[in-house]
Design an enzyme around this catalytic site. Structure first.
Site, PDB file in Angstrom:
ATOM      1  CE  LYS A 222      34.401  37.801  37.540  1.00 24.08           C
ATOM      2  NZ  LYS A 222      33.719  39.070  37.722  1.00 24.08           N
TER       3      LYS A 222
ATOM      4  CD  GLN B 192      35.225  41.595  40.124  1.00 23.72           C
ATOM      5  OE1 GLN B 192      35.163  41.104  39.003  1.00 23.72           O
ATOM      6  NE2 GLN B 192      34.526  41.109  41.141  1.00 23.72           N
TER       7      GLN B 192
ATOM      8  CG  ASP C 205      29.445  41.649  35.102  1.00 19.31           C
ATOM      9  OD1 ASP C 205      29.386  40.418  35.244  1.00 19.31           O
ATOM     10  OD2 ASP C 205      30.174  42.388  35.760  1.00 19.31           O
TER      11      ASP C 205
HETATM   12  N1  LIG Z   1      31.335  43.098  37.939  1.00 20.15           N
HETATM   13  C1  LIG Z   1      30.956  42.216  38.875  1.00 20.15           C
HETATM   14  N2  LIG Z   1      31.382  42.360  40.129  1.00 20.15           N
HETATM   15  C2  LIG Z   1      30.982  41.448  41.062  1.00 20.15           C
HETATM   16  C3  LIG Z   1      30.180  40.340  40.704  1.00 20.15           C
HETATM   17  C4  LIG Z   1      29.748  40.230  39.374  1.00 20.15           C
HETATM   18  O1  LIG Z   1      28.995  39.298  38.988  1.00 20.15           O
HETATM   19  N3  LIG Z   1      30.173  41.179  38.477  1.00 20.15           N
HETATM   20  N4  LIG Z   1      29.889  39.355  41.643  1.00 20.15           N
HETATM   21  C5  LIG Z   1      30.622  39.318  42.892  1.00 20.15           C
HETATM   22  C6  LIG Z   1      31.950  38.634  42.871  1.00 20.15           C
HETATM   23  N5  LIG Z   1      32.168  37.576  41.863  1.00 20.15           N
HETATM   24  C7  LIG Z   1      32.264  37.925  40.565  1.00 20.15           C
HETATM   25  O2  LIG Z   1      32.831  38.896  40.183  1.00 20.15           O
HETATM   26  C8  LIG Z   1      32.529  36.241  42.238  1.00 20.15           C
HETATM   27  C9  LIG Z   1      32.321  35.774  43.506  1.00 20.15           C
HETATM   28  C10 LIG Z   1      32.748  34.486  43.860  1.00 20.15           C
HETATM   29  C11 LIG Z   1      33.388  33.677  42.940  1.00 20.15           C
HETATM   30  C12 LIG Z   1      33.934  32.333  43.290  1.00 20.15           C
HETATM   31  O3  LIG Z   1      34.287  31.585  42.415  1.00 20.15           O
HETATM   32  N6  LIG Z   1      34.046  32.007  44.563  1.00 20.15           N
HETATM   33  C13 LIG Z   1      34.641  30.767  44.988  1.00 20.15           C
HETATM   34  C14 LIG Z   1      35.558  31.041  46.171  1.00 20.15           C
HETATM   35  C15 LIG Z   1      36.693  31.934  45.732  1.00 20.15           C
HETATM   36  C16 LIG Z   1      37.628  32.324  46.846  1.00 20.15           C
HETATM   37  O4  LIG Z   1      38.181  31.455  47.490  1.00 20.15           O
HETATM   38  O5  LIG Z   1      37.839  33.540  47.017  1.00 20.15           O
HETATM   39  C17 LIG Z   1      33.546  29.785  45.390  1.00 20.15           C
HETATM   40  O6  LIG Z   1      32.451  30.232  45.762  1.00 20.15           O
HETATM   41  O7  LIG Z   1      33.806  28.595  45.298  1.00 20.15           O
HETATM   42  C18 LIG Z   1      33.578  34.146  41.672  1.00 20.15           C
HETATM   43  C19 LIG Z   1      33.150  35.418  41.316  1.00 20.15           C
HETATM   44  C20 LIG Z   1      30.879  40.760  43.378  1.00 20.15           C
HETATM   45  N7  LIG Z   1      31.402  41.568  42.343  1.00 20.15           N
END
Ligand SMILES: Nc1nc2c(c(=O)[nH]1)N[C@@H](CN(C=O)c1ccc(C(=O)N[C@@H](CCC(=O)O)C(=O)O)cc1)CN2
Length: 283
Positions: free
Chosen positions: A53, A97, A120
């Site tokens: 982020k 988070q 969020d």
């Molecule tokens: N406050 C929040 N917490 C969480 C949220 C949210 O929207 N707000 N969502 C999820 C986690 N999340 C964001 O925070 C999130 C999940 C996945 C990715 C992402 O880019 N994933 C990549 C792979 C990354 C890796 O290798 O680890 C992909 O899918 O290509 C970004 C954000 C739970 N918590």
């Protein structure tokens, strides 16, 4: 038949390029957007998401403000970090988070976020506005899913959508978003208590799988030509595993890969929420 890939990585890149120009326009008018993050503990996934982020912020021109707390941080310390960001004029929007380490009261923390700084859409009064169909910042993953489907012209109006997972960041708000008049989809929200999951998914035009069960959705559970979006993340010894079996591409019309699908869209929508909130300041 091989499915069309819903490329979240490329789509997120295009969205961030658009946002960079909007941020430059804001800065020219004296408004500097700043994203705050509250990260508690050592969870490798949460660290990776928060780092991502802040990388996005640097790309788009948004200032970064970090509050990283140890795994032993108390409820009071977490709430103090939230109060600091509420009071900080440089922080125009922020997120906590999730998940917080065991024993902390997530809902209480989310309830303390200034609704005007909720990047969020997970602050309870903003979630309530979503229920009431009033304007509010939208939760990032559901917003990212709708944006991805729209950009690839996957029809939503009248579509039968099966969402697997009833969590607060994906399943519940996604059902609310998709049933707005602007989307007009019909949503079935499935979960661990659903008696016959395949019976639901086989009739769906769109399946969104966010249960966190590796390989849960197999090709025999998918209607030919359907769109299948994989939102599940399980960290295994062999790396990340999604909820959708790879051979689903043989049956589906559209598939979002994992990684590279909905995850990057989640991050891009966070940037959109921050920019929109900053634009609202200009009136
Ligand atoms: N406050 C929040 N917490 C969480 C949220 C949210 O929207 N707000 N969502 C999820 C986690 N999340 C964001 O925070 C999130 C999940 C996945 C990715 C992402 O880019 N994933 C990549 C792979 C990354 C890796 O290798 O680890 C992909 O899918 O290509 C970004 C954000 C739970 N918590």
């Amino acid at each position: 038949m091989s499915a069309q890939i819903l490329d979240g990585k490329a789509t997120a890149k295009a969205i961030k390029a658009e946002l960079k120009e909007r941020v430059a326009a804001l800065r020219a008018k004296g408004v500097v957007p700043g994203l705050g993050t509250v990260l508690v503990g050592d969870d490798p996934g949460s660290h990776s998401y928060v780092n991502g982020k802040h990388r996005d912020c640097a790309q788009v021109g948004i200032e970064s403000i970090r509050r990283d707390l140890s795994a032993t941080a108390t409820q009071e310390e977490i709430e103090a970090a939230v109060a600091e960001l509420n009071a900080d004029p440089a922080c125009t929007g922020y997120i906590v988070q999730l998940p917080l380490p065991k024993g902390r009261y997530e809902n209480r923390v989310l309830g303390l976020i200034d609704p005007a700084k909720d990047a969020d859409g997970l602050q309870p009064s903003n979630l309530g506005k979503l229920v009431l169909m009033e304007e509010a910042p939208l939760p990032c993953t559901p917003r990212g899913i709708v944006e991805l489907l729209n950009r690839y012209d996957v029809p939503l109006k009248g579509a039968e959508v099966v969402v697997v997972g009833r969590g607060v960041t994906v399943g519940r708000p996604l059902g609310l978003l998709l049933t707005r008049r602007s989307e007009n989809a019909t949503v079935t929200l499935c979960h661990t208590g659903t008696r016959d999951l395949a019976e639901h998914t086989r009739h769906a035009d769109i399946v969104v799988a966010g249960a966190g069960v590796p390989g849960l959705i197999t090709k025999d559970m998918v209607k030919p030509g359907a769109a299948v979006l994989d939102v599940g993340v399980t960290r295994t010894d062999d790396g990340l595993a999604g909820d959708v079996a790879l051979d689903v591409t043989e049956v589906a019309g559209y598939v979002s890969p994992n990684p590279g699908g909905v995850g990057p869209m989640t991050r891009a929508m966070l940037m959109v929420n921050v920019v929109e909130a900053a634009e609202r300041r200009l009136g």
